[in-house]
Scaffold this motif. Sequence first.
Motif, short mmCIF file in Angstrom:
data_model
loop_
_atom_site.label_atom_id
_atom_site.label_comp_id
_atom_site.label_asym_id
_atom_site.label_seq_id
_atom_site.Cartn_x
_atom_site.Cartn_y
_atom_site.Cartn_z
N UNK A 75 0.55 -1.16 0.39
CA UNK A 75 -0.07 -0.20 0.52
C UNK A 75 1.18 1.50 -0.33
N UNK A 76 1.77 1.17 0.67
CA UNK A 76 2.94 2.40 0.84
C UNK A 76 3.74 2.87 -0.76
N UNK A 77 3.57 1.43 -1.32
CA UNK A 77 4.82 1.88 -2.22
C UNK A 77 3.82 1.98 -3.68
N UNK A 78 2.71 1.40 -3.51
CA UNK A 78 1.70 1.79 -4.64
C UNK A 78 1.80 3.73 -4.18
N UNK A 79 0.88 4.32 -2.95
CA UNK A 79 1.07 5.64 -2.83
C UNK A 79 1.83 6.31 -3.37
N UNK A 80 3.21 6.15 -2.92
CA UNK A 80 4.87 6.79 -2.31
C UNK A 80 5.16 6.94 -4.18
N UNK A 81 4.34 5.84 -5.24
CA UNK A 81 4.62 6.28 -6.33
C UNK A 81 3.52 6.83 -7.29
N UNK A 82 3.18 7.25 -6.88
CA UNK A 82 2.07 8.65 -7.07
C UNK A 82 2.25 9.69 -6.47
N UNK A 83 3.54 9.97 -5.22
CA UNK A 83 4.04 11.10 -4.89
C UNK A 83 2.49 11.48 -4.01
N UNK A 84 2.38 10.19 -3.44
CA UNK A 84 1.22 10.51 -2.52
C UNK A 84 1.63 9.84 -0.51
N UNK A 85 0.93 10.67 -0.17
CA UNK A 85 1.21 9.39 1.37
C UNK A 85 0.08 8.16 1.76
N UNK A 86 0.41 7.62 2.06
CA UNK A 86 -0.81 6.18 2.20
C UNK A 86 -1.82 6.68 3.67
N UNK A 87 -2.93 5.91 3.58
CA UNK A 87 -3.72 6.35 4.94
C UNK A 87 -4.70 5.30 4.60
N UNK A 88 -3.56 4.06 5.92
CA UNK A 88 -4.51 3.09 6.05
C UNK A 88 -5.92 3.40 6.34
N UNK A 89 -6.69 2.43 5.53
CA UNK A 89 -8.03 2.04 6.68
C UNK A 89 -8.26 0.22 7.21
N UNK A 90 -9.33 0.02 6.91
CA UNK A 90 -9.83 -1.37 7.37
C UNK A 90 -9.07 -2.45 7.04
N UNK A 91 -8.84 -3.37 7.89
CA UNK A 91 -7.71 -4.52 8.09
C UNK A 91 -8.49 -5.96 7.97
N UNK A 92 -8.99 -6.69 6.94
CA UNK A 92 -9.01 -8.03 7.77
C UNK A 92 -8.26 -9.19 7.00
N UNK A 93 -8.71 -9.95 8.49
CA UNK A 93 -7.30 -10.77 8.55
C UNK A 93 -8.13 -12.05 8.28
N UNK A 94 -7.11 -14.06 8.46
CA UNK A 94 -7.69 -14.64 8.26
C UNK A 94 -7.12 -15.65 8.55
N UNK A 95 -6.79 -17.39 9.23
CA UNK A 95 -6.20 -18.03 9.20
C UNK A 95 -6.03 -18.04 11.22
N UNK A 96 -5.89 -19.17 11.48
CA UNK A 96 -5.52 -18.81 13.25
C UNK A 96 -4.25 -19.70 13.16
#
Length: 114
Positions: A75-96
């Motif tokens: 996510x960080x790389x994606x935004x930085x490649x566009x000259x922007x910063x990342x704002x993380x939202x919701x996260x979903x996890x799987x596997x216990x």
Amino acid sequence: MQQIFEGTARLASAASRSLPKALVCVAAACAVLAGCASAGDVTAADKQGTFVVSASATGGRLAWARAHKRAVSEATDYCESRGMQTSLGMEHTEGIEALQQQASVIRFECHPKT
């Protein structure tokens, strides 16, 4: 007595030759258990300006942490490649379970750098 000494010497010689092989096998097993994380492509979410990326990892108790770190990195790389910063939202996890594949799916936005 000479036979016992020669037998012991041959055994020690064989052990010293197989020790490097054993160490390589142990190192390979540790690498497999440590595992790596892999990530999918960043895709647009249903809300405009929101994106989703997923990552997964296997092997050991910290697999979820590796999956999370890889998703955040993508996510960080994606935004930085566009000259922007990342704002993380919701996260979903799987596997216990410890040896089960662990997954992290993160929704994020890219915002102008301040």
